[in-house]
Design a protein around this motif. Structure first.
Motif, short mmCIF file in Angstrom:
data_model
loop_
_atom_site.label_atom_id
_atom_site.label_comp_id
_atom_site.label_asym_id
_atom_site.label_seq_id
_atom_site.Cartn_x
_atom_site.Cartn_y
_atom_site.Cartn_z
N SER A 66 -50.76 9.13 -36.28
CA SER A 66 -49.87 8.02 -36.63
C SER A 66 -48.42 8.42 -36.33
O SER A 66 -48.08 9.61 -36.25
CB SER A 66 -49.98 7.70 -38.12
N GLN A 67 -47.58 7.41 -36.18
CA GLN A 67 -46.15 7.68 -35.94
C GLN A 67 -45.55 8.47 -37.10
O GLN A 67 -44.73 9.36 -36.88
CB GLN A 67 -45.39 6.36 -35.76
N LYS A 68 -45.98 8.17 -38.33
CA LYS A 68 -45.44 8.89 -39.49
C LYS A 68 -45.75 10.38 -39.40
O LYS A 68 -44.88 11.23 -39.62
CB LYS A 68 -46.00 8.31 -40.79
N THR A 69 -47.01 10.72 -39.06
CA THR A 69 -47.41 12.13 -38.95
C THR A 69 -46.59 12.82 -37.86
O THR A 69 -46.11 13.94 -38.05
CB THR A 69 -48.91 12.24 -38.63
N ASP A 72 -43.14 13.51 -38.98
CA ASP A 72 -43.13 14.67 -39.88
C ASP A 72 -43.16 15.98 -39.08
O ASP A 72 -42.46 16.95 -39.42
CB ASP A 72 -44.35 14.63 -40.82
N ILE A 73 -43.97 16.00 -38.01
CA ILE A 73 -44.05 17.19 -37.14
C ILE A 73 -42.69 17.46 -36.50
O ILE A 73 -42.23 18.60 -36.45
CB ILE A 73 -45.13 16.99 -36.05
N LEU A 74 -42.02 16.40 -36.05
CA LEU A 74 -40.71 16.55 -35.39
C LEU A 74 -39.63 17.05 -36.36
O LEU A 74 -38.73 17.79 -35.98
CB LEU A 74 -40.26 15.23 -34.76
N ILE A 75 -39.74 16.65 -37.63
CA ILE A 75 -38.79 17.13 -38.65
C ILE A 75 -38.90 18.65 -38.78
O ILE A 75 -37.91 19.37 -38.82
CB ILE A 75 -39.04 16.43 -40.01
N THR A 101 -43.11 0.47 -29.65
CA THR A 101 -42.98 -0.49 -30.75
C THR A 101 -44.35 -0.69 -31.39
O THR A 101 -45.34 -0.93 -30.70
CB THR A 101 -42.45 -1.85 -30.24
N GLU A 102 -44.38 -0.57 -32.72
CA GLU A 102 -45.65 -0.80 -33.45
C GLU A 102 -45.85 -2.30 -33.62
O GLU A 102 -45.05 -2.97 -34.27
CB GLU A 102 -45.60 -0.11 -34.82
#
Length: 308
Positions: A66-69, A72-75, A101-102
């Protein structure tokens, strides 16, 4: 500039440094993202270009993350690279990563009012400590880790409140390349999650006689000194839903149901956000506040009435 280091070396040094400042559960989450995603992709490199990171992101999206995961990896990647740049082991400049775009809106799954009443009535008629936990979640919007960590001490009958102060979670620990798990009882992730939730009259009525005879230090779900862990409790919940012929709703659906009922009852959004322990009100608005067609028509009518 100090001697250049590979990203894999910087990761290890960053972990040693970070370990001293963050909670065990946070460190575990960082370590997993590093081992599963970042070290395999970038560990052998001495520098990183924006295009490489962008390609990495698109690849992860293709593999179903997912985009959220991925964000988080990029952070975590950014923290590692900044740490490396600070110690002059590599050069780092800000990346501008693009995401498609989602188009799909993820619907929040909740119990219907009928099913919620059916579940609550069943628990009132078939009292067990584990069933009580489900009832509390429907009346408070607590997360599964928070309900597993709740003790009788956290229930204040006189003030009619639940004090949410801890959470339980099973975390991965990676030591010398070996993975193991550990059950951790700790403060919630953010200060907003530490909160007080008023008890409804029905819940207070259920808790009052029990509170008089229990050991205050015991955990509510087990009524023992030892807690139950989230995955065990999740399994119990699933089994109960099957027995009652209820829709297959994740445990988190209890929290969603509580929030949705609050919004339906015209509670103000800020209060709902505080009750849920969200870090900011936008999380609550994005999840639960979706005006229907009738509300949209009403808003436009009001606007034109104001113009007259």
């Amino acid at each position: 500039m100090n001697q250049q280091k590979r990203i894999s070396e910087i990761i290890e040094l960053w972990k040693e440094d970070k370990k001293m400042y963050v909670k065990k559960s946070s460190f575990s989450a960082y370590a997993l993202l590093l081992e599963n995603h970042l070290a395999p992709a970038f560990g052998s490199k001495y520098k990183l270009e924006e295009l490489e990171v962008q390609t990495f992101v698109l690849g992860k999206l293709e593999h179903g993350l997912s985009q959220k995961t991925i964000k988080d990896i990029l952070i975590v990647l950014k923290m590692v690279l900044k740490f490396g740049a600070k110690n002059k082991w590599l050069k780092y400049s800000q990346f501008n990563i693009q995401f498609p775009t989602e188009r799909e809106k993820h619907n929040v799954e909740v119990f219907s009012r009928t099913n919620q009443k059916k579940l609550m009535n069943h628990i009132q008629e078939h009292f067990t400590f584990r069933n009580l936990g489900i009832y509390i979640c429907l009346c408070s919007g607590m997360r599964i880790g928070e309900i597993c960590a709740l003790t009788w001490e956290d229930i204040d009958i006189d003030a009619a409140i639940i004090k949410v102060k801890r959470t339980i979670q099973r975390i991965y620990i990676i030591e010398k390349g070996v993975r193991k798990t550990e059950l951790v009882l700790d403060a919630p992730k953010t200060k907003n999650s530490i909160r007080e939730i008023p008890l409804s009259k029905e819940l207070l009525k259920m808790l009052k006689p029990v509170k008089k005879i229990v050991n205050n230090t015991f955990f509510i779900l087990t009524n023992e000194a030892k807690p139950t862990e989230p995955r065990t409790y999740r399994s119990y919940y699933k089994k109960l839903m099957k027995e009652l012929d209820m829709p297959e709703l994740k445990f988190h659906g209890l929290r969603h149901s509580f929030a949705t009922r609050c919004i339906e009852s015209k509670c103000d959004y800020k209060t709902v956000s505080v009750l849920l322990g969200h870090s900011n009100i936008s999380t609550t608005l994005n999840l639960y506040v979706h005006p229907n067609l009738e509300q949209k028509k009403k808003a436009i009518d009001q606007m034109f009435r104001g113009l007259k």
